[in-house]
Motif scaffolding. Structure first.
Motif, PDB file in Angstrom:
ATOM      1  N   SER B 218       0.832  -1.208   0.000  1.00  0.00           N
ATOM      2  CA  SER B 218       0.000   0.000   0.000  1.00  0.00           C
ATOM      3  C   SER B 218       0.863   1.252   0.000  1.00  0.00           C
ATOM      4  O   SER B 218       0.541   2.225  -0.661  1.00  0.00           O
ATOM      5  CB  SER B 218      -0.893   0.030   1.243  1.00  0.00           C
ATOM      6  OG  SER B 218      -1.843  -0.988   1.168  1.00  0.00           O
ATOM      7  N   ILE B 219       1.953   1.203   0.767  1.00  0.00           N
ATOM      8  CA  ILE B 219       2.825   2.376   0.810  1.00  0.00           C
ATOM      9  C   ILE B 219       3.550   2.531  -0.515  1.00  0.00           C
ATOM     10  O   ILE B 219       3.599   3.610  -1.100  1.00  0.00           O
ATOM     11  CB  ILE B 219       3.842   2.268   1.960  1.00  0.00           C
ATOM     12  CG1 ILE B 219       3.123   2.086   3.289  1.00  0.00           C
ATOM     13  CG2 ILE B 219       4.724   3.505   2.015  1.00  0.00           C
ATOM     14  CD1 ILE B 219       4.038   1.687   4.428  1.00  0.00           C
ATOM     15  N   ALA B 220       4.103   1.412  -1.004  1.00  0.00           N
ATOM     16  CA  ALA B 220       4.894   1.491  -2.235  1.00  0.00           C
ATOM     17  C   ALA B 220       4.031   1.918  -3.424  1.00  0.00           C
ATOM     18  O   ALA B 220       4.498   2.611  -4.316  1.00  0.00           O
ATOM     19  CB  ALA B 220       5.574   0.157  -2.502  1.00  0.00           C
ATOM     20  N   GLY B 221       2.778   1.492  -3.432  1.00  0.00           N
ATOM     21  CA  GLY B 221       1.939   1.779  -4.597  1.00  0.00           C
ATOM     22  C   GLY B 221       0.971   2.921  -4.371  1.00  0.00           C
ATOM     23  O   GLY B 221      -0.012   3.069  -5.092  1.00  0.00           O
ATOM     24  N   ILE B 222       1.263   3.751  -3.378  1.00  0.00           N
ATOM     25  CA  ILE B 222       0.289   4.771  -2.962  1.00  0.00           C
ATOM     26  C   ILE B 222      -0.067   5.727  -4.101  1.00  0.00           C
ATOM     27  O   ILE B 222      -1.209   6.148  -4.233  1.00  0.00           O
ATOM     28  CB  ILE B 222       0.808   5.546  -1.729  1.00  0.00           C
ATOM     29  CG1 ILE B 222      -0.278   6.428  -1.129  1.00  0.00           C
ATOM     30  CG2 ILE B 222       2.029   6.391  -2.054  1.00  0.00           C
ATOM     31  CD1 ILE B 222      -1.297   5.673  -0.354  1.00  0.00           C
ATOM     32  N   LYS B 223       0.930   6.034  -4.949  1.00  0.00           N
ATOM     33  CA  LYS B 223       0.645   7.003  -6.004  1.00  0.00           C
ATOM     34  C   LYS B 223      -0.378   6.444  -6.986  1.00  0.00           C
ATOM     35  O   LYS B 223      -1.268   7.159  -7.444  1.00  0.00           O
ATOM     36  CB  LYS B 223       1.931   7.380  -6.733  1.00  0.00           C
ATOM     37  CG  LYS B 223       2.870   8.150  -5.823  1.00  0.00           C
ATOM     38  CD  LYS B 223       4.056   8.711  -6.549  1.00  0.00           C
ATOM     39  CE  LYS B 223       4.900   9.506  -5.571  1.00  0.00           C
ATOM     40  NZ  LYS B 223       6.100  10.061  -6.170  1.00  0.00           N
ATOM     41  N   THR B 224      -0.217   5.184  -7.292  1.00  0.00           N
ATOM     42  CA  THR B 224      -1.187   4.553  -8.187  1.00  0.00           C
ATOM     43  C   THR B 224      -2.552   4.526  -7.528  1.00  0.00           C
ATOM     44  O   THR B 224      -3.567   4.834  -8.150  1.00  0.00           O
ATOM     45  CB  THR B 224      -0.722   3.132  -8.530  1.00  0.00           C
ATOM     46  OG1 THR B 224       0.609   3.200  -8.989  1.00  0.00           O
ATOM     47  CG2 THR B 224      -1.597   2.516  -9.604  1.00  0.00           C
ATOM     48  N   THR B 225      -2.571   4.163  -6.253  1.00  0.00           N
ATOM     49  CA  THR B 225      -3.847   4.090  -5.541  1.00  0.00           C
ATOM     50  C   THR B 225      -4.567   5.429  -5.570  1.00  0.00           C
ATOM     51  O   THR B 225      -5.755   5.495  -5.846  1.00  0.00           O
ATOM     52  CB  THR B 225      -3.592   3.682  -4.073  1.00  0.00           C
ATOM     53  OG1 THR B 225      -2.866   2.469  -4.074  1.00  0.00           O
ATOM     54  CG2 THR B 225      -4.888   3.507  -3.326  1.00  0.00           C
ATOM     55  N   GLN B 226      -3.816   6.492  -5.294  1.00  0.00           N
ATOM     56  CA  GLN B 226      -4.460   7.803  -5.271  1.00  0.00           C
ATOM     57  C   GLN B 226      -4.919   8.223  -6.656  1.00  0.00           C
ATOM     58  O   GLN B 226      -5.985   8.813  -6.807  1.00  0.00           O
ATOM     59  CB  GLN B 226      -3.512   8.842  -4.673  1.00  0.00           C
ATOM     60  CG  GLN B 226      -3.301   8.611  -3.183  1.00  0.00           C
ATOM     61  CD  GLN B 226      -2.515   9.720  -2.519  1.00  0.00           C
ATOM     62  OE1 GLN B 226      -1.952  10.570  -3.195  1.00  0.00           O
ATOM     63  NE2 GLN B 226      -2.473   9.715  -1.207  1.00  0.00           N
ATOM     64  N   SER B 227      -4.129   7.892  -7.669  1.00  0.00           N
ATOM     65  CA  SER B 227      -4.546   8.268  -9.026  1.00  0.00           C
ATOM     66  C   SER B 227      -5.817   7.540  -9.418  1.00  0.00           C
ATOM     67  O   SER B 227      -6.610   8.049 -10.180  1.00  0.00           O
ATOM     68  CB  SER B 227      -3.492   7.897 -10.055  1.00  0.00           C
ATOM     69  OG  SER B 227      -2.242   8.205  -9.614  1.00  0.00           O
ATOM     70  N   TYR B 228      -5.962   6.319  -8.934  1.00  0.00           N
ATOM     71  CA  TYR B 228      -7.121   5.538  -9.356  1.00  0.00           C
ATOM     72  C   TYR B 228      -8.232   5.581  -8.321  1.00  0.00           C
ATOM     73  O   TYR B 228      -9.155   4.798  -8.375  1.00  0.00           O
ATOM     74  CB  TYR B 228      -6.698   4.112  -9.683  1.00  0.00           C
ATOM     75  CG  TYR B 228      -5.965   4.074 -11.001  1.00  0.00           C
ATOM     76  CD1 TYR B 228      -6.669   3.848 -12.180  1.00  0.00           C
ATOM     77  CD2 TYR B 228      -4.611   4.327 -11.072  1.00  0.00           C
ATOM     78  CE1 TYR B 228      -6.014   3.855 -13.399  1.00  0.00           C
ATOM     79  CE2 TYR B 228      -3.950   4.348 -12.277  1.00  0.00           C
ATOM     80  CZ  TYR B 228      -4.657   4.110 -13.448  1.00  0.00           C
ATOM     81  OH  TYR B 228      -4.024   4.137 -14.651  1.00  0.00           O
ATOM     82  N   THR B 229      -8.117   6.474  -7.337  1.00  0.00           N
ATOM     83  CA  THR B 229      -9.105   6.643  -6.263  1.00  0.00           C
ATOM     84  C   THR B 229      -9.608   5.295  -5.747  1.00  0.00           C
ATOM     85  O   THR B 229     -10.798   5.065  -5.624  1.00  0.00           O
ATOM     86  CB  THR B 229     -10.306   7.507  -6.697  1.00  0.00           C
ATOM     87  OG1 THR B 229     -10.865   6.957  -7.890  1.00  0.00           O
ATOM     88  CG2 THR B 229      -9.870   8.923  -6.950  1.00  0.00           C
ATOM     89  N   ARG B 230      -8.657   4.428  -5.457  1.00  0.00           N
ATOM     90  CA  ARG B 230      -9.007   3.105  -4.961  1.00  0.00           C
ATOM     91  C   ARG B 230      -9.009   3.104  -3.441  1.00  0.00           C
ATOM     92  O   ARG B 230      -9.074   2.035  -2.820  1.00  0.00           O
ATOM     93  CB  ARG B 230      -7.930   2.110  -5.420  1.00  0.00           C
ATOM     94  CG  ARG B 230      -8.347   1.254  -6.565  1.00  0.00           C
ATOM     95  CD  ARG B 230      -9.123   0.058  -6.117  1.00  0.00           C
ATOM     96  NE  ARG B 230      -8.319  -0.937  -5.469  1.00  0.00           N
ATOM     97  CZ  ARG B 230      -8.314  -2.220  -5.801  1.00  0.00           C
ATOM     98  NH1 ARG B 230      -9.042  -2.660  -6.798  1.00  0.00           N
ATOM     99  NH2 ARG B 230      -7.577  -3.075  -5.138  1.00  0.00           N
TER     100      ARG B 230
END
Lengths: 589, 593
Positions: B218-230
């Motif tokens: 979750s930390i490592a992929g946070i930017k993707t998560t935020q971009s995809y509003t997941r």
């Protein structure tokens, strides 16, 4: 005190259970005193006085007492563990929620290992305090107080004499807690460093091997590993000064009791029986004194942990998430009005300066420019990963800052330069932004991104698992999966940040053609280094050192013979020569 | 969804074995002198602990009835000295037990880390990194207490059990037997709890690993998560994983905390029984004094048993962590030096593939019977469709994977015959994904050659045109970049990675999409440096840019598990085959407006 107040909010929901369990702690502590007392009764009344009909009732009492005591103890232990787990669960949730709110600036400056340490090691120190430390302290307080009462009734002068030791114990405990605080801080810092170092080593294992730098990594590791050991030893060096002193002081209570008590008896101030009884109970006073140092250490560990956790929970995201603006259908118009941007840690260094442009809904904007010229930062502002330092970004004519961040991002798909794929199936990765997506949809976007071919070849096709960061796939394959992931959102604004750099040109053209069909109404931003990627754009922006130096359509830019023209010539390069040799010349338009 | 892989619980396949205990002992072996001394010190303080009640009884039995103030004074002095000695002993014990525990942890963690360095890509690719991390860092910490204080205390506890038992037997055999009558019950109860506890801890460690892995990702992929509003969906997954950990923990604790009440109840029943037997006869005829003493000893006997039980408890839970650690230590590195492997001498750079067959999986081959010969100093461009295996060829040269059949020779030496590290020192690889370590820019470039001077580093940066942007940074070469270099652009990271490779000064150079994120202007400037870089080296270049490809000596067109075409640009253009088509398409695409 602040730490306790803070952690109390996580305990308060379980106040009822907490109170009951606390009462049980007191009951068990008192029962602990009863059992040896019954043993004493058996010796005095049954064995010495021969009241043998009392034997069975007394034995029954002892058995019952133990039974009740152990059951109560087990019950409250589990209760406190449960409350501790519930609090831990809630704290972790709060941290996780905070994690998701925090902005890129935070993640760019905070190590993954450090956040990990907070969410694992620190939360556990808090759990320990709630589930173990609290009831042990309470247990010892009850023991101490009842010891004072019981011992005073036996011989108050001797009890008073014993209390002479207490101020010293208090003094050393306070000294210990002052010194220990820093040591525990060091332990957790060095733990976070160790964690980060190993984390990087695992993440960068390919680079380590490629340069055969294993020995160097081991050296780096040794430093961290030794550092962690040293921090622990530093803490023990402090403990070893104070804890044995506390232990010895507690031991002296027994010496005083026997010695002074003995003289009291010799002087006829006290009976022998009372001295025996007094000595039999001295452990009740002793034990809490012995334990206080250890508890103080645990307390310091708890305080350090809460400090780190609260620090993270109190971090204010630069981009607040909870702004209310009703969801509106986005048209996809983007306008930059004189936008300048500098990172907070380097306010004098502008990454972007005076950027103005306008993209109509459905238009395609190509962005070309030097490495580090601010292209990615520019598009990141559309999704509000950063807010402009000066100027405004307008989405559909509305300042982006007035949009609800989540609503805004829901309608924008950004396909990033650094492709991050999750340890999940290919299907799960493509539908990451839209978990409800139909399988047909997934297949369709995979086709558009030209990924379906290689996916079909994988052992379990769309159900194939990928490792973290999608290792096991080639760069081009990862990029295409990431593109499919962006497309499935059917966004109003699509941002492709160097998405096809590792894909060959032929494939790229194929992808572009496919995308035209699915994203006709989508405003698209394409950052690229290849002319071929941007040349069909409605507007091409050429960036250099944070500024737009040229703009226009492909032909206009070629006609201008500026830097775009130079890039074009270079990329076309040798193929020009080739054309001359080309016999049929069919490719010349 | 995303939790699936972080949710797979690896069950331990092996039973807790004596082999593992033996293995732990090997870690304690270097410290056996220290352990012996510690043991003696603990023994000393145990004796002092017994001395206290003894001195007290003298005061009550002799000094007071005899009105002997002198004796009383002496006893007090003796008691005080004993207490001081005990204080010293506890200081010694506290410090040295911690030291021992920390030493053992350090050794074990170091072994695990060194072993991890030998593991191949497949190991890292096949599981979430958070799960590897938790073993190296957290699990080892969990073992700390068991290996230090736990072990030594249990030794002294066992000793006092034996001593007490001997005294009890000397007093009265029958009473001793009576006090042991419930031992089998205790034994059975312990076994039942142990089994439950082991299963529960096994589950807990798996859930804990899942949770850590999920947090890590979750930390490592946070930017993707935020971009995809997941965020909200991830939150649900996280809650679930977190809850599973909580429930597993409760299950483990419920089993673990059971032991102590059982032991205490059994102890009380035993003592009651002794009283009963002693007072009501039951074939035992003892004096009241002896009975009281005996009960005292029974108490002394059960306390260490409770301690041993608690130790056993923690051993069972710790064993689960220990086994996970050993499990990782037992993963065989796929790439291993042959027993008679020798150091690769400096090479000229000739690379030969002889009939090579390779596949990442058993069933599927990427190449079959691939053969080619590259002369020292040649530059080879690898082209072909994505996924055809261009990167694979370069991975094989560095021996990141072992081939199924055939041979790869560098300067006539089979790469399986030389030490892997010495081979990789001769080969410089610039990988597709650049990895930046946290530290300064200078340190990151130096990674290619640890002996390089600052001047060498600046030189290398100049050649690859990284110098310009580095100078523009706030602290120049001393600018600290965070892990993965998230504050740098992809192109800048590639330039740093490029400089790193240049600094390594390898004879065989592999550039895998090394310049894909670098803009054209920089690349033109870079070209000069690249030419210098390629001079006198054998190079394999994977690239899509025509200019880069054209300038190479030979081009291999890869497809259909083999080299479909090879030759210089001119030769291949004449052939009008795959390469010709690729090239024509590209120029056409560029020209078409």
């Amino acid at each position: 005190m602040n730490s306790i107040k803070w952690v109390w909010q996580y305990i308060r929901p379980y106040l009822f259970g907490w109170s009951w369990a606390s009462i049980m702690v007191v009951a068990v502590a008192l029962l602990n005193i009863v059992t040896p007392y019954v043993g004493g009764l058996i010796v005095d009344n049954v064995i010495y006085n021969g009241e043998s009909d009392l034997l069975l009732p007394l034995l029954g009492l002892m058995l019952l007492g133990t039974f009740v005591r152990t059951i109560l103890r087990y019950t409250y232990q589990i209760k406190f563990e449960r409350i501790g787990q519930n609090a831990l669960y809630q704290i972790r949730e709060d941290l996780y929620t905070k994690l998701q709110e925090l902005d890129f600036t935070f993640f760019n400056t905070t190590r993954v290992g450090d956040i990990m340490a907070r969410m694992t090691g620190d939360t556990d120190a808090i759990r320990h305090a709630i589930a173990w430390l609290y009831f042990n302290v309470l247990d010892n307080i009850v023991l101490f107080v009842s010891a004072l009462i019981v011992l005073s009734t036996i011989e108050w002068r001797l009890t008073l004499a014993l209390l002479i030791v207490t101020p010293f114990i208090a003094l050393f405990t306070i000294l210990l807690s002052i010194k220990a605080n820093g040591a525990f801080y060091e332990i957790r810092e060095s733990f976070a460093k160790l964690n980060s170092m190993v984390e990087e080593n695992i993440g960068g294992n390919k680079v380590v091997k490629a340069f055969a730098n294993e020995a160097y990594e081991e050296q780096k590791f040794d430093v961290r590993n030794e550092g962690f050991k040293k921090a622990n030893m530093d803490s023990v060096n402090i403990s070893k000064t104070y804890l044995p002193v506390l232990e010895t002081l507690a031991g002296f209570m027994a010496v005083i009791s026997v010695g002074l008590g003995g003289f009291f008896v010799l002087n006829g101030m006290m009976s022998v029986g009372n001295l025996v009884a007094f000595n039999g109970l001295i452990w009740m006073l002793n034990t809490p004194m012995r334990n206080v140092g250890g508890y103080m250490n645990d307390m310091q560990r708890f305080i350090t942990a809460t400090y780190k956790i609260r620090e993270m929970l109190n971090t204010k995201p630069l981009i607040p998430v909870n702004q209310k603006k009703s969801i509106q259908e986005m048209r996809g118009e983007v306008e930059f009005q004189n936008v300048s941007f500098a990172f907070a840690d380097e306010p004098e260094h502008f990454v972007l300066s005076h950027i103005s442009f306008r993209a109509e809904p459905g238009e395609t904007i190509g962005i070309l420019g030097e490495t580090g010229s601010g292209k990615s930062t520019l598009v990141n502002m559309i999704s509000r990963f950063f807010d402009p330092t000066e100027g405004r970004v307008l989405i559909d004519g509305e300042d982006a800052r007035r949009w609800n961040v989540l609503d805004l991002r829901k309608q924008i798909a950004i396909v990033m330069q650094d492709v991050f794929l999750f340890s999940d199936t290919i299907k799960g990765n493509i539908s990451y932004g839209k978990p409800s997506a139909e399988f047909e949809d997934i297949e369709q976007v995979a086709r558009v991104a030209d990924a379906s071919q290689f996916i079909e070849k994988m052992p379990e096709r769309y159900e194939t698992y990928l490792g973290e960061r999608g290792s096991g796939l080639s760069g081009g394959q990862r990029q295409r999966l990431s593109l499919a992931r962006g497309l499935i959102k059917h966004p109003k604004i699509l941002i492709l940040d160097d998405t096809t750099s590792a894909v060959d040109m032929e494939t790229e053209v194929k992808i572009q053609k496919g995308m035209k069909d699915v994203s006709r109404d989508t405003t698209t931003f394409i950052i690229a280094n290849r002319i071929s990627s941007v040349k069909n754009a409605d507007q091409i922006l050429i960036m250099s050192k944070g500024e737009i130096i040229e703009r226009g359509q492909h032909e206009e830019l070629l006609a201008r013979k500026g830097s775009y023209y130079d890039i074009y010539q270079e990329q076309l390069g040798q193929s020009e020569v080739e054309e001359e040799e080309d016999e049929d010349g069919s490719s010349t338009d | 969804m995303a939790q699936v892989q972080t949710d797979t619980d690896k069950k331990l396949d092996k039973k807790m074995s004596a082999k593992n205990i033996k293995r732990v002992l090997t870690y304690l072996k270097p410290y056996r002198m220290k352990i012996t001394i510690l043991f003696l010190v603990i023994l000393l303080s145990n004796i002092i602990m017994i001395l206290g009640p003894y001195l007290t009884s003298i005061v009550i039995d002799q000094s007071i009835p005899n009105q002997d103030a002198r004796q009383l004074t002496w006893i007090i002095v003796l008691y005080a000295v004993a207490t001081l000695i005990n204080g010293w002993a506890s200081r010694y014990r506290l410090y040295n037990i911690t030291l021992l525990g920390q030493d053992v942890l350090r050794d074990m963690r170091s072994d695990l880390f060194i072993h991890m360095q030998k593991l191949s890509f497949a190991f890292f690719d096949s599981q979430p990194h958070g799960k590897i991390l938790i073993r190296v860092v957290n699990y080892i910490n969990n073992l700390s207490n068991i290996l230090s204080s736990g072990l030594i205390n249990v030794l002294s506890d066992i000793l006092s059990i034996i001593v007490t038992l001997a005294i009890m037997l000397a007093i009265d055999v029958r009473l001793t037997l009576y006090s042991l009558i419930l031992m089998p019950v205790l034994f059975v109860a312990t076994m039942i709890i142990k089994n439950k506890q082991r299963a529960a801890y096994d589950e807990l460690s798996a859930k804990q690993a899942n949770l850590n892995a999920y947090i890590h990702e979750s930390i490592a992929g946070i930017k993707t998560t935020q971009s995809y509003t997941r965020e909200s969906m991830n939150y649900d997954i996280f809650s679930d994983v977190s809850n599973q950990q909580r429930e597993a923990y409760m299950k483990a604790v419920k089993a673990q905390d059971m032991l102590s009440p059982i032991v205490q109840n059994i102890a009380t029943i035993t003592i009651s029984f002794i009283y009963f037997a002693g007072i009501r006869g039951l074939g035992v005829d003892v004096s009241t004094g002896i009975l009281i003493a005996f009960v005292g000893y029974v108490n002394n006997f059960w306390n260490p048993i409770i301690n041993v039980g608690n130790f056993y408890n923690s051993l069972v839970s710790g064993a689960v962590y220990l086994e996970r650690v050993f499990e990782m230590m037992d993963v065989k590195p796929q790439i291993q030096d042959a027993p008679d492997a020798y150091e690769m001498p400096p090479v000229k750079g000739e690379v030969v593939f002889r009939d090579v067959t390779f596949g990442y999986t058993e069933e599927q081959n990427i190449f079959e019977h691939l053969s080619f010969h590259v002369k020292p100093g040649e530059t080879i461009a690898l082209v072909g469709p994505t996924g055809a295996g261009k990167s694979t060829i370069t991975n094989l040269i560095s021996r990141f994977y072992d081939i199924k059949d055939g041979a790869i020779l560098v300067d006539g030496m089979d790469i399986r015959d030389v030490k892997v590290q010495s081979l990789r020192k001769e080969i410089g690889v610039m990988l597709q994904d650049t990895f930046i370590f946290s530290g300064t820019i200078m340190e990151n470039i130096r990674y290619g050659n640890l002996e390089a001077s600052p001047w060498d580093i600046v030189d290398a940066a100049r050649v690859v045109r990284a110098h310009e942007f580095i100078q523009d940074l706030k602290n120049g070469y001393r600018t600290v970049v965070q892990e993965r270099g998230s504050t740098l652009s992809a192109g800048q990271r590639q330039l740093i990675s490029f400089a790193r490779t240049l600094l390594a000064d390898p004879k065989v150079l592999i550039l895998d999409e090394a310049t894909s994120s670098i803009d054209t202007q920089t690349e033109i400037l870079l070209q000069e440096g690249l030419d210098r870089l390629l001079e006198g080296r054998t190079a394999f270049i994977v690239a899509h840019r025509l200019s880069t490809i054209r300038n190479s000596d030979r081009i291999f067109y890869i497809g259909d598990k083999k080299i479909l075409e090879s030759g210089s640009h001119e030769e291949l253009m004449k052939k009008k085959g795959h390469y010709y088509n690729l090239y024509r398409t590209q120029s056409k695409l560029l020209k078409k407006v």
